[in-house]
Design an enzyme around this catalytic site. Structure first.
Site, short mmCIF file in Angstrom:
data_model
loop_
_atom_site.label_atom_id
_atom_site.label_comp_id
_atom_site.label_asym_id
_atom_site.label_seq_id
_atom_site.Cartn_x
_atom_site.Cartn_y
_atom_site.Cartn_z
N ASP A 1 6.75 -12.81 -24.54
CA ASP A 1 6.98 -14.24 -24.79
C ASP A 1 8.09 -14.71 -23.84
O ASP A 1 7.81 -15.12 -22.71
CB ASP A 1 7.36 -14.40 -26.27
CG ASP A 1 7.52 -15.84 -26.72
OD1 ASP A 1 7.29 -16.75 -25.91
OD2 ASP A 1 7.87 -16.07 -27.89
N LEU B 1 0.66 -16.13 -32.76
CA LEU B 1 -0.49 -15.26 -32.94
C LEU B 1 -0.20 -14.16 -33.98
O LEU B 1 0.91 -13.63 -34.04
CB LEU B 1 -0.86 -14.60 -31.61
CG LEU B 1 -1.00 -15.53 -30.41
CD1 LEU B 1 -1.58 -14.77 -29.22
CD2 LEU B 1 -1.85 -16.74 -30.72
N ASP C 1 2.75 -5.31 -27.13
CA ASP C 1 1.66 -6.14 -27.65
C ASP C 1 1.68 -7.54 -27.04
O ASP C 1 0.66 -8.04 -26.60
CB ASP C 1 1.69 -6.21 -29.19
CG ASP C 1 3.07 -6.57 -29.74
OD1 ASP C 1 4.06 -6.27 -29.07
OD2 ASP C 1 3.15 -7.16 -30.83
N ASP D 1 2.50 -9.94 -36.36
CA ASP D 1 2.76 -10.40 -37.72
C ASP D 1 3.37 -11.79 -37.76
O ASP D 1 3.86 -12.31 -36.75
CB ASP D 1 3.74 -9.44 -38.41
CG ASP D 1 5.17 -9.64 -37.91
OD1 ASP D 1 5.37 -9.64 -36.69
OD2 ASP D 1 6.06 -9.82 -38.75
C1 PRP Z 1 7.64 -9.35 -30.63
C2 PRP Z 1 6.74 -8.59 -29.68
C3 PRP Z 1 7.66 -8.23 -28.56
C4 PRP Z 1 8.67 -9.35 -28.54
C5 PRP Z 1 8.36 -10.28 -27.41
O1 PRP Z 1 8.31 -8.43 -31.42
O2 PRP Z 1 6.17 -7.46 -30.28
O3 PRP Z 1 8.30 -6.98 -28.76
O4 PRP Z 1 8.57 -10.04 -29.79
O5 PRP Z 1 9.26 -11.34 -27.37
P1 PRP Z 1 10.15 -11.71 -26.11
O6 PRP Z 1 9.29 -11.58 -24.88
O7 PRP Z 1 10.56 -13.13 -26.41
O8 PRP Z 1 11.33 -10.78 -26.07
P2 PRP Z 1 9.03 -8.82 -32.78
O9 PRP Z 1 10.46 -9.09 -32.49
O10 PRP Z 1 8.25 -9.89 -33.46
O11 PRP Z 1 8.99 -7.47 -33.61
P3 PRP Z 1 7.71 -6.63 -34.13
O12 PRP Z 1 7.02 -6.08 -32.91
O13 PRP Z 1 8.34 -5.57 -34.95
O14 PRP Z 1 6.83 -7.55 -34.92
#
Ligand code: PRP
Length: 174
Positions: A102, A152, A99, A158
């Site tokens: 970052d 976002l 999704d 979330d």
């Molecule tokens: C978010 C997103 C990615 C990750 C990106 O997941 O869905 O998997 O962070 O971050 P990065 O590039 O800094 O590694 P999150 O950990 O929020 O879990 P979720 O998808 O279960 O909400």
């Protein structure tokens, strides 16, 4: 009770249009081949459901779940896998679906791990490339939207498990 101020960033119509464009590009590039799409839970579940239903050919579906150590907003760079792929990866065309990227740590971790299993090819598809805090460069083959920063929510994303089911994407304002 904490109050959140949400500002619309990508409307439902914009997202639908962009997801259809990405699916068209992926279908065209894979030209009849059936990649194994591997989604990174949980945030990807809505984007991946929409993406694969717009592809011109059926694909195989699998998921992984990653955990990063640190606080909700600051990762310390250590990623762990809490649910692995279940289908065979060796010799397959792999399309990682995510999704949002970052820091790049999650995608890099998964990419390196999957490459060890010697897939025939590996590409990465992300809905949102949030590039401002990138720590590890990761080659993105398909990108829906690109922006520098912002917290976002919506369309699977979330904030402490809130707002995942909103059909559009919003920025949480300070
Ligand atoms: C978010 C997103 C990615 C990750 C990106 O997941 O869905 O998997 O962070 O971050 P990065 O590039 O800094 O590694 P999150 O950990 O929020 O879990 P979720 O998808 O279960 O909400």
């Amino acid at each position: 009770m904490e109050k959140f101020n949400l500002k619309l960033l990508y409307s439902e119509e914009e997202i639908n249009r962009r997801v259809r464009e990405m699916a068209w590009q992926i279908s065209s590039d894979y030209n009849g081949r059936n990649p194994l799409c591997i989604g990174i839970l949980k945030g990807v579940f809505i984007f991946m459901a929409d993406l694969v239903r717009n592809l011109a050919w059926p694909v195989q579906i699998d998921f992984v779940r990653l955990a990063s150590y640190g606080s909700a907003t600051e990762s310390c760079g250590l990623i762990n896998i809490t649910k692995d792929v279940e289908l065979p990866v060796t010799g397959k065309d792999i399309l990682i679906v995510e999704d949002i990227v970052d820091t790049g740590l999650s995608l890099n971790f998964l990419k390196q791990r999957l490459l060890q299993a010697a897939p025939a090819s590996l590409r990465i598809c992300v809905l949102i490339d949030k590039w401002g805090r990138r720590e590890q460069e990761v080659g993105l083959d398909y990108v829906g939207f690109s922006l520098g920063k912002g917290f976002l929510v919506g369309y699977g994303l979330d904030c402490a498990e809130k707002f995942r089911t909103l059909p559009a994407i919003y920025e949480v304002e300070e």
